[in-house]
Scaffold this motif. Structure first.
Motif, PDB file in Angstrom:
ATOM      1  N   GLU A 149       0.849  -1.180   0.000  1.00  0.00           N
ATOM      2  CA  GLU A 149       0.000   0.000   0.000  1.00  0.00           C
ATOM      3  C   GLU A 149       0.887   1.233   0.000  1.00  0.00           C
ATOM      4  OE1 GLU A 149      -2.519  -0.243   3.431  1.00  0.00           O
ATOM      5  OE2 GLU A 149      -0.988   0.574   4.766  1.00  0.00           O
ATOM      6  N   PRO A 198       1.157   5.161   1.156  1.00  0.00           N
ATOM      7  CA  PRO A 198       0.620   6.311   1.894  1.00  0.00           C
ATOM      8  C   PRO A 198       0.595   7.546   0.993  1.00  0.00           C
ATOM      9  CG  PRO A 198       2.360   5.191   3.136  1.00  0.00           C
ATOM     10  CD  PRO A 198       2.407   4.656   1.741  1.00  0.00           C
ATOM     11  N   LEU A 199      -0.490   8.281   1.018  1.00  0.00           N
ATOM     12  CA  LEU A 199      -0.594   9.487   0.209  1.00  0.00           C
ATOM     13  C   LEU A 199       0.044  10.662   0.947  1.00  0.00           C
ATOM     14  CD1 LEU A 199      -4.244   9.128  -1.159  1.00  0.00           C
ATOM     15  CD2 LEU A 199      -2.107   8.740  -2.385  1.00  0.00           C
ATOM     16  N   SER A 228      -1.574  13.221   3.887  1.00  0.00           N
ATOM     17  CA  SER A 228      -2.896  12.624   4.042  1.00  0.00           C
ATOM     18  C   SER A 228      -2.779  11.397   4.938  1.00  0.00           C
ATOM     19  CB  SER A 228      -3.465  12.230   2.675  1.00  0.00           C
ATOM     20  OG  SER A 228      -4.658  11.496   2.817  1.00  0.00           O
ATOM     21  N   THR A 229      -3.888  11.051   5.561  1.00  0.00           N
ATOM     22  CA  THR A 229      -3.930   9.815   6.350  1.00  0.00           C
ATOM     23  C   THR A 229      -4.395   8.636   5.507  1.00  0.00           C
ATOM     24  OG1 THR A 229      -6.194  10.325   7.058  1.00  0.00           O
ATOM     25  CG2 THR A 229      -4.391  11.095   8.471  1.00  0.00           C
ATOM     26  N   ARG A 230      -4.741   8.904   4.254  1.00  0.00           N
ATOM     27  CA  ARG A 230      -5.250   7.849   3.373  1.00  0.00           C
ATOM     28  C   ARG A 230      -4.111   7.146   2.659  1.00  0.00           C
ATOM     29  NH1 ARG A 230      -9.969   9.915  -0.387  1.00  0.00           N
ATOM     30  NH2 ARG A 230     -10.112   7.655  -0.658  1.00  0.00           N
ATOM     31  N   THR A 231      -4.400   5.933   2.197  1.00  0.00           N
ATOM     32  CA  THR A 231      -3.418   5.166   1.437  1.00  0.00           C
ATOM     33  C   THR A 231      -4.065   4.642   0.164  1.00  0.00           C
ATOM     34  OG1 THR A 231      -3.993   3.074   2.534  1.00  0.00           O
ATOM     35  CG2 THR A 231      -2.241   4.414   3.544  1.00  0.00           C
ATOM     36  N   ILE A 232      -3.235   4.309  -0.819  1.00  0.00           N
ATOM     37  CA  ILE A 232      -3.708   3.632  -2.032  1.00  0.00           C
ATOM     38  C   ILE A 232      -3.339   2.160  -1.906  1.00  0.00           C
ATOM     39  CG2 ILE A 232      -3.303   3.321  -4.500  1.00  0.00           C
ATOM     40  CD1 ILE A 232      -3.154   6.285  -4.828  1.00  0.00           C
ATOM     41  N   ALA A 284      -1.108  14.006  -3.558  1.00  0.00           N
ATOM     42  CA  ALA A 284      -2.065  12.931  -3.313  1.00  0.00           C
ATOM     43  C   ALA A 284      -3.040  12.806  -4.489  1.00  0.00           C
ATOM     44  CB  ALA A 284      -2.829  13.187  -2.017  1.00  0.00           C
ATOM     45  N   GLN A 287      -3.656   9.591  -7.215  1.00  0.00           N
ATOM     46  CA  GLN A 287      -4.968   9.027  -7.567  1.00  0.00           C
ATOM     47  C   GLN A 287      -5.248   9.170  -9.059  1.00  0.00           C
ATOM     48  OE1 GLN A 287      -7.062  11.513  -4.732  1.00  0.00           O
ATOM     49  NE2 GLN A 287      -7.472   9.764  -3.393  1.00  0.00           N
ATOM     50  N   ARG A 304      -9.893   9.834  -9.257  1.00  0.00           N
ATOM     51  CA  ARG A 304      -9.989  11.273  -8.995  1.00  0.00           C
ATOM     52  C   ARG A 304     -10.897  11.949 -10.043  1.00  0.00           C
ATOM     53  NH1 ARG A 304      -8.314  14.077  -4.226  1.00  0.00           N
ATOM     54  NH2 ARG A 304      -8.408  16.305  -4.775  1.00  0.00           N
ATOM     55  N   GLU A 306     -19.220   4.804  -2.963  1.00  0.00           N
ATOM     56  CA  GLU A 306     -19.563   3.706  -2.074  1.00  0.00           C
ATOM     57  C   GLU A 306     -20.951   3.164  -2.402  1.00  0.00           C
ATOM     58  OE1 GLU A 306     -19.126   4.593   2.036  1.00  0.00           O
ATOM     59  OE2 GLU A 306     -17.076   5.335   1.840  1.00  0.00           O
TER      60      GLU A 306
END
Length: 481
Positions: free
Chosen positions: A243, A245-246, A249-253, A325, A329, A335, A428
């Motif tokens: 994975e 990390p972006l 950001s706290t998000r990951t790909i 980030a 994406q 995106r 979602e």
């Protein structure tokens, strides 16, 4: 003449002058606008007094006018209805016309300037006036295979001859029967129109060109092209963590299914494309930088501009990239990236054609009522986004996708196929879009194809690649190969 009479005379003269100016403005300046206005059914009704030209595929009329005994002398019909509806559009007494019926209206109605001599001859000979024919580039076998593959789903297929840009197939589902919009019964026309209006997915939209969608991993071919043009090779090793990390950001790909692309955390570029490794291409895009990624995408035609084939094609675009980030994406086709199925087919066709993108076209010939050719389309080089060497390397990588990776379902026995799958998240609780683009034979390309299935769920390899295989096989069978 006393003063009051003089004032009245001047007022009347001014009013007459204004009236004459207005009449000339309407008849001269605004004549084309009013004649072509979608609400002007008077001109459309007058057209029913003469035979409208045919739209022709492989010698067979897919839109034609037949004589009647009614007040309106001709009835517009579409013998194969839903099969070609996305291309022909409709010619309706109530709702005017759409698609080719609109884009080629002047030829079909007989009002085109290139038919002026024919109209003049009709006046002297007493011959009934008629419109010209529009001959298309479509291949019936390709069109039938495309529509069969899309049965039961919402989506689109586009197929091209990569060496000329001729459109071999253009299918969109759900479809409709344009004959029901072209009857002489206004009540029946409005009833069918209401059914189409109430449909969950509008059947009148040509999804191949009329809208754009997130392409998912198809965009990795663009990022690969940028990397190869910058000096990398298919064997260049790139980072490929489980994975990514972006930044900021706290998000990951993650990768598909949360798996590792390679236990070592890195892999050759060709292997990253073969298995469609998300983390590898997200990092690669950031390494290349926004300018390079955007430049390559626009070089392939993703510049947001609309164009005509002669149908109006919606623009494809990279969208806004606000930070690193967002760039990560974007580099995996998410995106704000948006692509039409035609654009996807163009990308595949460009790789197939040694890096040269041919301008796509749907109309092969325009014919006068006596079948004399009054215009024909010549293939035209449009862009050259990558060198022949880079195109060869991309072909090698896309062949690996089909032979060894996510595109296995596009394999054709005895034929080497190059391709790329795509699975695009929408939101979602909404099934993903699925894609496939490719060409065959890889060593001597005859057809390039793109398949889009909206909210089909699954993956591009599962849902879209089998449809592409059917379309390519149908065309190659027709060529005897």
């Amino acid at each position: 003449m006393n003063a009051p009479l003089r004032r009245v005379a001047i007022s009347v003269l001014v009013l007459f002058t204004l009236l004459i100016v207005n009449v000339n403005y309407i008849q001269v300046v605004r004549s084309d606008e009013l004649r072509n206005n979608q609400s002007n059914t008077r001109v459309l009704a007058a057209e029913y007094d003469r035979e409208r030209g045919a739209i022709v595929v492989a010698g067979t009329a897919i839109a034609e006018s037949v004589p009647t005994d009614g007040r309106l002398k001709y009835l517009r019909q579409y013998p194969q209805g839903e099969l070609y509806a996305a291309v022909t559009g409709y010619h309706s007494l109530i709702y005017n016309n759409s698609q080719l019926e609109h884009a080629q209206n002047d030829i079909l109605s007989g009002s085109d300037g290139r038919l002026a001599l024919r109209r003049l001859a009709d006046l002297f000979t007493g011959r009934d006036p008629a419109g010209g024919d529009v001959v298309l580039t479509l291949d019936p076998a390709v069109q039938e295979a495309a529509m069969a593959g899309l049965e039961g789903v919402t989506g689109a297929v586009v197929a091209l001859d990569p060496t000329t840009g001729a459109i071999l197939g253009m299918a969109s589902t759900p479809s409709y029967d344009p004959t029901l919009l072209s009857s002489h019964d206004p009540a029946a026309i409005r009833e069918y129109w209401a059914q189409l209006e109430a449909a969950e997915r509008d059947p009148r939209l040509n999804r191949a060109i009329g809208d754009n969608y997130p392409p998912g991993s198809l965009f990795k071919v663009i990022v690969s092209a940028a990397a190869l043009e910058d000096g990398r090779t298919p064997e260049t090793v790139v980072p490929a963590p489980r994975e990514l990390p972006l930044p900021n950001s706290t998000r990951t790909i993650p990768n598909f299914g949360g798996t590792a692309c390679d236990p070592s955390g890195q892999q050759p570029l060709i292997e990253a494309l073969t298995i469609s490794c998300n983390t590898a291409f997200a990092q690669l895009g950031m390494d290349l930088g926004e300018d390079r990624v955007r430049e390559m995408a626009e070089a392939f035609g993703m510049d947001g501009e609309r164009f005509d084939i002669p149908l109006r094609v919606e623009g494809s675009t990279v969208g806004d990239i606000t930070d690193e980030a967002a760039l990560a994406q974007t580099s995996i086709g998410q995106r704000d990236v948006r692509m039409t199925p035609l654009q996807a087919a163009l990308i595949a066709a460009t790789v197939a054609n040694d890096g040269v993108q041919m301008k796509p076209y749907l109309v092969d010939e325009l014919q006068a009522p006596d079948l004399t050719v009054i215009d024909s389309t010549r293939p035209e080089e449009w862009r050259e986004p990558v060198s022949a060497d880079v195109a060869d390397q991309l072909t090698e990588m896309m062949v690996s996708v089909v032979a060894n990776g996510s595109g296995r379902a596009a394999r054709i026995p005895g034929v080497q196929v190059a391709g790329k799958t795509g699975t695009a998240q929408v939101s979602e609780d909404v099934p993903d879009h699925t894609w496939f683009m490719g060409f065959a034979p890889a060593d001597d390309p005859k057809i390039a194809v793109a398949v889009f299935v909206a909210n089909g769920g699954g993956t591009g390899g599962e849902r879209s690649a089998p449809i592409a295989r059917q379309v390519m096989q149908a065309y190659l069978d027709g060529l005897g190969g």
